[in-house]
Design a protein around this motif. Sequence first.
Motif, mmCIF file in Angstrom:
data_model
loop_
_atom_site.group_PDB
_atom_site.id
_atom_site.type_symbol
_atom_site.label_atom_id
_atom_site.label_comp_id
_atom_site.label_asym_id
_atom_site.label_seq_id
_atom_site.Cartn_x
_atom_site.Cartn_y
_atom_site.Cartn_z
ATOM 1 N N ARG A 40 3.999 -1.764 8.471
ATOM 2 C CA ARG A 40 4.074 -1.623 7.192
ATOM 3 C C ARG A 40 3.313 -2.479 6.277
ATOM 4 N N ARG A 41 2.627 -1.815 5.227
ATOM 5 C CA ARG A 41 1.738 -2.492 4.261
ATOM 6 C C ARG A 41 2.539 -2.596 2.971
ATOM 7 N N LEU A 42 1.980 -3.646 2.296
ATOM 8 C CA LEU A 42 2.652 -3.845 0.864
ATOM 9 C C LEU A 42 1.703 -3.145 -0.090
ATOM 10 N N LEU A 43 0.476 -2.964 0.294
ATOM 11 C CA LEU A 43 -0.504 -2.082 -0.868
ATOM 12 C C LEU A 43 -0.251 -0.539 -0.293
ATOM 13 N N PRO A 44 -0.478 0.313 -1.406
ATOM 14 C CA PRO A 44 -0.513 1.390 -1.010
ATOM 15 C C PRO A 44 -1.657 1.898 -0.232
ATOM 16 N N GLU A 45 -1.500 2.835 0.487
ATOM 17 C CA GLU A 45 -2.711 3.572 1.333
ATOM 18 C C GLU A 45 -3.593 4.532 0.698
ATOM 19 N N TYR A 46 -4.865 4.644 0.684
ATOM 20 C CA TYR A 46 -5.652 5.710 -0.109
ATOM 21 C C TYR A 46 -6.549 6.397 0.916
ATOM 22 N N ASP A 47 -7.139 7.219 0.908
ATOM 23 C CA ASP A 47 -8.238 7.874 1.491
ATOM 24 C C ASP A 47 -9.459 7.542 1.135
#
Length: 197
Positions: A40-47
């Motif tokens: 789980r990551r705190l920051l949102p993921e992006y492409d």
Amino acid sequence: MASERTEKEGVRERARTVGGSTALSRGGRSRLDQPLAPRRRLLPEYDPEAFGVLSERIARFLGTGRFIVWMTLVIAVWLVWNITAPSWLRWDPYPFIFLTLMLSLQASYAAPLILLAQNRQGDRDRVTQEQERKQNERSIADTEYLTREIAALRMGLGEVATRDWIRSELQDLVRDMVEHRVVFPPETVRGREDSDH
């Protein structure tokens, strides 16, 4: 099932006695050929690819005359409105601090986007140069091969009788025959008679 448990316990016991570590003793994971569960990551993921394409589009737009015209029109309307409008409708009075803040914000986003677009273009250029270098190497190798083949053909043709050489040899033979007046004997009648029987 029971044999697998005893085998795992045996591996753990050997790892403890030897003092080494195994995958079983490190993470509690029993198989190394299976991927880890996603964290789980705190920051949102992006492409990153989609973000790079978007940044290139924005950087491309920032470098056009259309952007300059629109920016000039927005600033001109901003200034005219905040100078000529009634004081209760002005949102940025004379020192135009809010306009300066907006232009600084636009510049602070434009610079990294342009740098990102330049980095992506540099990466593409490197890949293109590498492909061109490999193509040039292949072309040079092909040229060298063809040069060797042509040289081999020339050497081989030096030993082959050409049409002009054969003509000159035949002309020399005809000249020699004319000089020596060699005449072929006519066919004898007796030879023809033998063939009829």
